[in-house]
Design a protein around this motif. Sequence first.
Motif, mmCIF file in Angstrom:
data_model
loop_
_atom_site.group_PDB
_atom_site.id
_atom_site.type_symbol
_atom_site.label_atom_id
_atom_site.label_comp_id
_atom_site.label_asym_id
_atom_site.label_seq_id
_atom_site.Cartn_x
_atom_site.Cartn_y
_atom_site.Cartn_z
ATOM 1 N N SER A 131 0.836 -1.206 0.000
ATOM 2 C CA SER A 131 0.000 0.000 0.000
ATOM 3 C C SER A 131 0.866 1.251 0.000
ATOM 4 N N LYS A 132 0.418 2.256 -0.743
ATOM 5 C CA LYS A 132 1.056 3.566 -0.723
ATOM 6 C C LYS A 132 0.350 4.434 0.310
ATOM 7 N N VAL A 133 1.120 5.096 1.160
ATOM 8 C CA VAL A 133 0.533 5.948 2.190
ATOM 9 C C VAL A 133 1.183 7.324 2.156
ATOM 10 N N LYS A 134 0.425 8.314 2.577
ATOM 11 C CA LYS A 134 0.963 9.660 2.755
ATOM 12 C C LYS A 134 1.298 9.877 4.225
ATOM 13 N N ALA A 135 2.139 10.860 4.492
ATOM 14 C CA ALA A 135 2.423 11.214 5.885
ATOM 15 C C ALA A 135 1.137 11.697 6.542
ATOM 16 N N GLY A 136 0.773 11.079 7.659
ATOM 17 C CA GLY A 136 -0.460 11.435 8.347
ATOM 18 C C GLY A 136 -1.641 10.573 7.961
ATOM 19 N N GLU A 137 -1.422 9.584 7.078
ATOM 20 C CA GLU A 137 -2.514 8.692 6.668
ATOM 21 C C GLU A 137 -2.589 7.500 7.622
ATOM 22 N N PRO A 138 -3.775 7.140 8.112
ATOM 23 C CA PRO A 138 -3.905 6.030 9.062
ATOM 24 C C PRO A 138 -3.389 4.709 8.484
ATOM 25 N N VAL A 139 -2.637 3.984 9.323
ATOM 26 C CA VAL A 139 -2.097 2.676 8.953
ATOM 27 C C VAL A 139 -2.832 1.565 9.706
ATOM 28 N N PHE A 140 -3.155 1.824 10.978
ATOM 29 C CA PHE A 140 -3.964 0.885 11.755
ATOM 30 C C PHE A 140 -4.735 1.651 12.815
ATOM 31 N N TYR A 141 -5.695 0.984 13.437
ATOM 32 C CA TYR A 141 -6.461 1.603 14.509
ATOM 33 C C TYR A 141 -6.550 0.642 15.683
ATOM 34 N N ASP A 142 -7.007 1.154 16.820
ATOM 35 C CA ASP A 142 -7.137 0.346 18.027
ATOM 36 C C ASP A 142 -8.425 -0.475 17.940
ATOM 37 N N LYS A 143 -8.288 -1.781 18.052
ATOM 38 C CA LYS A 143 -9.442 -2.665 17.913
ATOM 39 C C LYS A 143 -10.506 -2.390 18.968
ATOM 40 N N SER A 144 -10.088 -1.944 20.164
ATOM 41 C CA SER A 144 -11.048 -1.682 21.236
ATOM 42 C C SER A 144 -11.692 -0.309 21.120
ATOM 43 N N ASN A 145 -11.136 0.565 20.276
ATOM 44 C CA ASN A 145 -11.708 1.893 20.049
ATOM 45 C C ASN A 145 -11.306 2.337 18.645
ATOM 46 N N GLU A 146 -12.192 2.123 17.692
ATOM 47 C CA GLU A 146 -11.858 2.357 16.292
ATOM 48 C C GLU A 146 -11.592 3.825 15.970
ATOM 49 N N ASP A 147 -11.982 4.728 16.856
ATOM 50 C CA ASP A 147 -11.738 6.154 16.607
ATOM 51 C C ASP A 147 -10.269 6.520 16.778
ATOM 52 N N VAL A 148 -9.515 5.724 17.545
ATOM 53 C CA VAL A 148 -8.100 6.022 17.805
ATOM 54 C C VAL A 148 -7.262 5.434 16.678
ATOM 55 N N LYS A 149 -6.733 6.316 15.840
ATOM 56 C CA LYS A 149 -5.990 5.887 14.649
ATOM 57 C C LYS A 149 -4.503 6.187 14.809
ATOM 58 N N PHE A 150 -3.698 5.378 14.134
ATOM 59 C CA PHE A 150 -2.239 5.510 14.175
ATOM 60 C C PHE A 150 -1.762 5.719 12.742
ATOM 61 N N VAL A 151 -1.044 6.801 12.525
ATOM 62 C CA VAL A 151 -0.743 7.229 11.164
ATOM 63 C C VAL A 151 0.724 7.047 10.821
ATOM 64 N N THR B 245 -1.597 24.045 10.345
ATOM 65 C CA THR B 245 -1.336 23.830 8.921
ATOM 66 C C THR B 245 -2.178 22.713 8.305
ATOM 67 N N GLY B 246 -2.724 21.838 9.144
ATOM 68 C CA GLY B 246 -3.475 20.695 8.632
ATOM 69 C C GLY B 246 -2.610 19.509 8.260
ATOM 70 N N LYS B 247 -1.298 19.584 8.531
ATOM 71 C CA LYS B 247 -0.387 18.497 8.165
ATOM 72 C C LYS B 247 0.219 17.851 9.407
ATOM 73 N N PHE B 248 0.297 16.517 9.375
ATOM 74 C CA PHE B 248 0.943 15.766 10.452
ATOM 75 C C PHE B 248 2.436 15.700 10.153
ATOM 76 N N ASN B 249 3.204 16.519 10.848
ATOM 77 C CA ASN B 249 4.652 16.567 10.657
ATOM 78 C C ASN B 249 5.314 15.856 11.834
ATOM 79 N N ALA B 250 5.830 14.648 11.589
ATOM 80 C CA ALA B 250 6.380 13.807 12.661
ATOM 81 C C ALA B 250 7.810 14.175 13.018
ATOM 82 N N GLU B 251 8.223 15.380 12.669
ATOM 83 C CA GLU B 251 9.594 15.812 12.956
ATOM 84 C C GLU B 251 9.825 15.922 14.460
ATOM 85 N N ARG B 252 11.001 15.499 14.886
ATOM 86 C CA ARG B 252 11.326 15.510 16.312
ATOM 87 C C ARG B 252 12.798 15.837 16.505
ATOM 88 N N VAL B 253 13.105 16.651 17.524
ATOM 89 C CA VAL B 253 14.491 16.956 17.885
ATOM 90 C C VAL B 253 14.930 15.934 18.927
#
Length: 451
Positions: free
Chosen positions: A52-72, A255-263
């Motif tokens: 699968s092709k994904v963009k930065a910030g696109e959900p990859v999986f979610y929590d089975k016990s709470n489908e609203d909690v997504k992991f991107v 900005t509306g973008k998920f920027n996973a940058e970290r120092v």
Amino acid sequence: MSKDILIKKGLDIKLKGTAEKTSEKAILSNFYTLRPEDFHGVIPKLISKVGSKVKAGEPVFYDKSNEDVKFVSPVSGEIIEIERGEKRKILTIKIEADKTQSYVDYGAMDLSKADADTVKTRLLESGCWVFVKQRPYDVIANPNKAPKAIFISGYATAPLAADLDFTLKGKEKELQAAVTALGKLTEGQVHVSVGKSANSPLAELSGITVHRVSGPHPAGNVGTQINRIDPINKGEVVWTVSAQDLVIIGELLLTGKFNAERVVALVGSSIEKPRYFVTKIGSEVATMVYDKGISQDANARIISGNVLTGKQVKPDGNLDYYSNVITVIPEGDDYEFFGWNKPIFNKISTSRALTFSWLNPKKEYDLDTNTNGEHRAFVVTGSYEEVFPLDIYPMQVLKACMYKDLDEMEALGMYEVAPEDFALTEFICVSKQPHQKIIREGLDLMIKEIG
């Protein structure tokens, strides 16, 4: 107006290898990895599959016990591998990054007009909700239960911790947006703790209650601050957010973008040039560790996180989702002949029996991972209370967790604690008991039996 908090009990472990306050761009990783084990208690349900092709910030999986909690995904690219363990448990999701990054655009948010439901929906759909944790249980917060307060610690006291005043510098707009949004999610206060003498960007934000903290580690632990400011009683919930995660949340809202940058601070006595790197969540640690860091054949342990609470990673491993420190120290796989029966000058100890670290409290030590002893039954010495500032009994809590007495665990204050609160007691434990593991198992039992 700020409020002062003075912590007297604790222990500062001064180690060699503090990062210089200079930052540089890390070598770009070709591969990024998501590990569901970084999110305790989450049962992952895949959205994407291999190829699968994904963009930065696109959900990859979610929590089975709470489908609203997504992991991107932290980057755009292709999912090339999903590693599974026993019973097809998902261990890692490996993503090959694109040369040019593309982002899911969630749209900028006008926080002056947004209400609590709008903010919560945006954080959930964008993957930023995973940065919000809750006490009790120290797990990702339940979005369906409002907290009585939100706590943010901007004062890091752990050994070789990243200097948050340095890493947050210039991020005032993002920080303000994040705390403004979080403030809409609670009827209580947003408590922000900073160092007493620090010049923290967090201290100048509006809509928060600032607390200036001083004292030895674990003064910077959010659990210590909750205990002093607004303790948790049965039936109550508070949320906590790491200071650096506020930047990612704030940038998403602006900005509306998920920027996973970290120092990230690369530290430790095995590092030739300790310093800061700008990288992304899930990046390969080799892009930092072996860039003027250590040699490929060095006998050292790489830790994603600090030496007290971090996770050991392999040289080809990846940065933990929540970590902003990579620590590299010598591997403790050698032993001293009669090491227990001679004066010790090169190790830290709270005891004065043949140890002399108390004579020079400012000395920096080159410690390895050797536990200097073997696992044995608890020895009651009273030393835990010397380094444990919370208003509970550490020995009794640990024993209640071991014999699984839920009533006693409740009465002794388990709702307030997290494994990291027992890192120091584990460090000084003459019985070499795994305190953090015991507390984690006790909290898991409470989740299962009490909820």
